[in-house]
Design a protein around this motif. Structure first.
Motif, PDB file in Angstrom:
ATOM      1  N   VAL A 118       0.866  -1.175   0.000  1.00  0.00           N
ATOM      2  CA  VAL A 118       0.000   0.000   0.000  1.00  0.00           C
ATOM      3  C   VAL A 118       0.902   1.225   0.000  1.00  0.00           C
ATOM      4  O   VAL A 118       1.790   1.360   0.840  1.00  0.00           O
ATOM      5  CB  VAL A 118      -0.934   0.026   1.222  1.00  0.00           C
ATOM      6  N   TYR A 122      -3.634   0.371  -3.323  1.00  0.00           N
ATOM      7  CA  TYR A 122      -3.006  -0.931  -3.309  1.00  0.00           C
ATOM      8  C   TYR A 122      -2.211  -1.069  -4.610  1.00  0.00           C
ATOM      9  O   TYR A 122      -2.688  -0.695  -5.683  1.00  0.00           O
ATOM     10  CB  TYR A 122      -4.036  -2.062  -3.260  1.00  0.00           C
ATOM     11  N   TRP A 141      -7.154   2.504  -2.391  1.00  0.00           N
ATOM     12  CA  TRP A 141      -7.188   1.918  -1.056  1.00  0.00           C
ATOM     13  C   TRP A 141      -8.444   2.356  -0.332  1.00  0.00           C
ATOM     14  O   TRP A 141      -8.811   3.526  -0.341  1.00  0.00           O
ATOM     15  CB  TRP A 141      -5.959   2.365  -0.277  1.00  0.00           C
TER      16      TRP A 141
END
Length: 229
Positions: free
Chosen positions: A95, A109, A131
């Motif tokens: 991440v 991600y 994310w």
């Protein structure tokens, strides 16, 4: 009268035509050589440009990794905290922060790994998806965007190394460079990527990892058109 009748003989004409043919063949061969050399130079410059852009992007994205830990079930130690970073010998997932640009930005991600193209040729592909806190550690890569970083890939190897934190058992900590990264609850200090394509090996790329300042929280990243971060 005899002087006016002088001209080229048949032998002289044949010699002249033969010399002209030899010159034309040599000229055609030279032009083909120049064209082939120009094509090879273009291919080499294109490969250098692909290397420069791809390595620059990998350095920019991998260097800034979230240190946020999740409570998860692990096969080694049962329930425990793990960082959002995984690496095997041929893949990295993490991440990090996508550089802000129109339509995309903020925390994402990322997945960098080997994939097979429709032609059967291997490629090094970067996948990314916004994310989301509720998504935990399991993004849906089927809905991700992607970018091919290396075409006609022949080798991709991931190695990592890092020093143990205070109090960590030294006997179980990986020593030196290891393939992938076996420590689930700590980030490595650097990764080394070894890449080869059909034209040969790329220079090894070593990238230092710096945990994001907001890595342990759930907010604080700037987003333009992307998901909440």
């Amino acid at each position: 009268m005899k002087a006016a009748e002088k001209g080229f003989t048949l032998v002289e004409m044949l010699v002249a035509v033969s010399l002209l043919a030899v010159i034309m063949v040599a000229l055609g061969s030279s032009l083909r050589t120049i064209a082939q050399t120009e094509s090879r130079v273009d291919q080499r410059l294109g490969r250098i440009d692909e290397m420069r852009v791809s390595v620059g992007l990998m350095r920019q994205l991998i260097a800034r990794v979230s240190g946020r830990k999740l409570q998860m079930q692990t096969a080694e130690s049962g329930t425990g905290q793990v960082v959002q970073f995984r690496a095997s010998a041929s893949m990295i997932e993490w991440v990090g922060v996508m550089p802000a640009r129109p339509g995309v930005g903020g925390r994402h991600y990322f997945r960098l790994g080997v994939e097979k193209a429709s032609t059967g040729q291997l490629q090094l592909v970067l996948r990314f998806v916004p994310w989301l806190p509720e998504a935990g550690d399991a993004p849906d890569w089927r809905r991700s965007d992607s970018r091919v970083l290396v075409h006609q890939l022949t080798q991709f190897n991931v190695q990592a190394e890092g020093r143990p934190p205070a109090g960590a058992p030294l006997q179980s900590w990986p020593k030196g460079w290891v393939e992938g990264w076996p420590v689930a609850d700590q980030l490595p200090e650097r990764v080394r990527l070894q890449i080869s394509d059909i034209d040969g090996a790329w220079p090894p790329t070593v990238i230092g990892i710096f945990p994001l300042l907001q890595g342990s929280g759930s907010g604080g990243d700037f987003t333009v058109g992307g998901g909440s971060s």
